[in-house]
Write a protein that holds these residues in place. Structure first.
Motif, mmCIF file in Angstrom:
data_model
loop_
_atom_site.group_PDB
_atom_site.id
_atom_site.type_symbol
_atom_site.label_atom_id
_atom_site.label_comp_id
_atom_site.label_asym_id
_atom_site.label_seq_id
_atom_site.Cartn_x
_atom_site.Cartn_y
_atom_site.Cartn_z
ATOM 1 N N SER A 39 -6.492 10.601 1.975
ATOM 2 C CA SER A 39 -5.953 10.557 3.334
ATOM 3 C C SER A 39 -4.429 10.761 3.363
ATOM 4 O O SER A 39 -3.837 10.876 4.419
ATOM 5 N N GLU A 40 -3.797 10.777 2.210
ATOM 6 C CA GLU A 40 -2.337 10.920 2.150
ATOM 7 C C GLU A 40 -1.992 12.104 1.258
ATOM 8 O O GLU A 40 -1.708 11.936 0.075
ATOM 9 N N PRO A 41 -2.001 13.301 1.832
ATOM 10 C CA PRO A 41 -1.873 14.497 0.995
ATOM 11 C C PRO A 41 -0.583 14.585 0.179
ATOM 12 O O PRO A 41 -0.561 15.254 -0.845
ATOM 13 N N ASP A 42 0.492 13.911 0.594
ATOM 14 C CA ASP A 42 1.726 14.092 -0.201
ATOM 15 C C ASP A 42 1.671 13.336 -1.525
ATOM 16 O O ASP A 42 2.490 13.548 -2.415
ATOM 17 N N GLY A 43 0.690 12.434 -1.689
ATOM 18 C CA GLY A 43 0.427 11.869 -3.014
ATOM 19 C C GLY A 43 1.222 10.637 -3.398
ATOM 20 O O GLY A 43 0.848 9.933 -4.323
ATOM 21 N N MET A 44 2.319 10.343 -2.685
ATOM 22 C CA MET A 44 3.187 9.259 -3.157
ATOM 23 C C MET A 44 2.617 7.873 -2.894
ATOM 24 O O MET A 44 2.833 6.951 -3.674
ATOM 25 N N TYR A 96 -0.425 6.828 -3.063
ATOM 26 C CA TYR A 96 -1.368 6.474 -4.131
ATOM 27 C C TYR A 96 -0.610 6.080 -5.396
ATOM 28 O O TYR A 96 -0.893 5.052 -6.021
ATOM 29 N N ILE A 97 0.369 6.880 -5.771
ATOM 30 C CA ILE A 97 1.101 6.631 -7.022
ATOM 31 C C ILE A 97 1.817 5.273 -6.955
ATOM 32 O O ILE A 97 1.759 4.468 -7.898
ATOM 33 N N THR A 98 2.446 4.994 -5.831
ATOM 34 C CA THR A 98 3.145 3.708 -5.687
ATOM 35 C C THR A 98 2.147 2.548 -5.703
ATOM 36 O O THR A 98 2.358 1.536 -6.375
ATOM 37 N N ALA A 99 1.034 2.716 -4.983
ATOM 38 C CA ALA A 99 0.059 1.611 -4.899
ATOM 39 C C ALA A 99 -0.531 1.297 -6.263
ATOM 40 O O ALA A 99 -0.630 0.137 -6.661
ATOM 41 N N LEU A 100 -0.923 2.333 -7.011
ATOM 42 C CA LEU A 100 -1.576 2.067 -8.300
ATOM 43 C C LEU A 100 -0.588 1.443 -9.284
ATOM 44 O O LEU A 100 -0.930 0.528 -10.029
ATOM 45 N N SER A 101 0.632 1.934 -9.261
ATOM 46 C CA SER A 101 1.637 1.389 -10.165
ATOM 47 C C SER A 101 1.844 -0.097 -9.880
ATOM 48 O O SER A 101 1.961 -0.916 -10.795
ATOM 49 N N GLN A 102 1.857 -0.439 -8.584
ATOM 50 C CA GLN A 102 2.037 -1.851 -8.223
ATOM 51 C C GLN A 102 0.836 -2.685 -8.708
ATOM 52 O O GLN A 102 1.002 -3.758 -9.264
#
Ligand code: NAD
Length: 287
Positions: free
Chosen positions: A267-272, A274-280
């Motif tokens: 749902s968030e095509p720019d990708g950031m 997801y990357i921030t959430a998983l890292s957290q």
């Protein structure tokens, strides 16, 4: 009778699926359970309790060896496969800088090329039959990235692309392709996985920050497997849903709803996000 051929049946999801279909009370399935190493067939034989001589046949098949796939195809007495299940797969875990070219090639050869060449070998027959199902054991690691699993995720992402491309074409041949997307599953996967252990010599060349993040990742991973892993029987139920459906979907999620992280990714095509959430989730100190 539906002829089913499954790869990777010496353990885990492949074994459970073979047992379930061969034991089906309706006896509508003839199962060719294939495995790379026939010396490992005892577990499968014990699980079916020797009862299903007419519905189960075990064949040797290494998905990285085209000749062995062709030999298996020759041994299918019905001379057709109605349901092809590409399930064989292996994992590779650890910091990317320590992975040898050989181990990376091996993962891609089994997970990606093994799946593709299995489909290749059976595709012409299926097209000629004018019907068929191709089911592939996918992974949520094929939909969103996981740190320290770069090559595994690359192989599973690639499977998504190959299957989606095929699905578009094969509609014209009455062949349906479905991916069964699994999260963590209790199987032999973690045992068979090529994994860097914390004391390993290979990790000595890795910088301290990566090592400490890897340690956190390993803790996260074992927690996820402890708390959220599904049993292979749960996965088999989803395979059955796909098999019995007259209009199978392209993607099935074994958790019945799309996992929140996958949702975030699509749902968030720019990708950031997801990357921030998983890292957290994995690396934050307050988990
Ligand atoms: P598993 O290790 O029990 O089963 C994998 C099977 O593949 C094994 O029987 C192994 O011998 C076989 N295999 C490996 N290399 C092969 C080759 N060259 N030729 C033929 N067979 C080969 O683990 P599993 O969880 O049952 O894995 C099945 C599939 O599920 C894999 O594709 C895996 O990527 C996928 N998956 C597993 C998990 C998990 O957490 N267990 C999560 C998502 C997806």
């Amino acid at each position: 009778m539906k002829v089913v051929l499954i790869t990777g049946c010496s353990s885990g999801i492949g074994l459970s699926l073979a047992v379930r279909l061969a034991s089906d009370s309706s006896k509508i399935f003839k199962v060719y359970a294939t495995m790379r190493n026939l010396a490992k067939k005892e577990r499968l034989l014990e699980s079916v309790k020797g009862l299903h001589r007419d519905t189960l046949e075990i064949l040797q098949m290494d998905v990285t060896d085209r000749q062995s796939i062709m030999n298996a195809r020759e041994k299918v007495v019905e001379k057709r496969v109605d349901i092809l299940v590409c399930n064989a797969g292996v994992g590779l875990m650890g910091p990317l800088e320590i992975q040898s070219l050989d181990s990376m090639k091996h993962i891609l050869e089994v997970n990606l090329l093994g799946t593709i060449q299995t489909i290749q070998v059976f595709l012409s027959d299926m097209k000629a039959q004018g019907q068929g199902r191709i089911l592939v054991t996918g992974s949520t690691g094929g939909l969103h990235g996981l740190p320290f699993n770069e090559v595994y995720c690359a192989s599973k992402f690639a499977i998504e692309g190959a299957c989606e491309s095929l699905a578009v074409l094969l509609q014209h041949f009455n062949i349906q392709v479905s991916l069964i997307e699994c999260g963590p599953v209790n199987s032999d996967f973690l045992v068979n996985l090529q994994k860097a252990e914390l004391g390993d010599e290979s990790l000595q060349q890795v910088d301290g920050q990566t090592l400490s993040l890897y340690e956190k990742y390993l803790q996260h991973c074992s927690m996820v497997f402890q708390n959220a892993a599904q049993d292979t029987e749960d996965i088999v139920k989803v395979f059955l849903e796909a098999i019995h459906s007259t209009k199978p979907a392209f993607r099935y999620f074994t958790n019945s709803v799309m996992p929140p992280l996958t949702n975030l990714k699509v749902s968030e095509p720019d990708g950031m996000n997801y990357i921030t959430a998983l890292s957290q989730i994995i690396f934050s100190d307050d988990q």
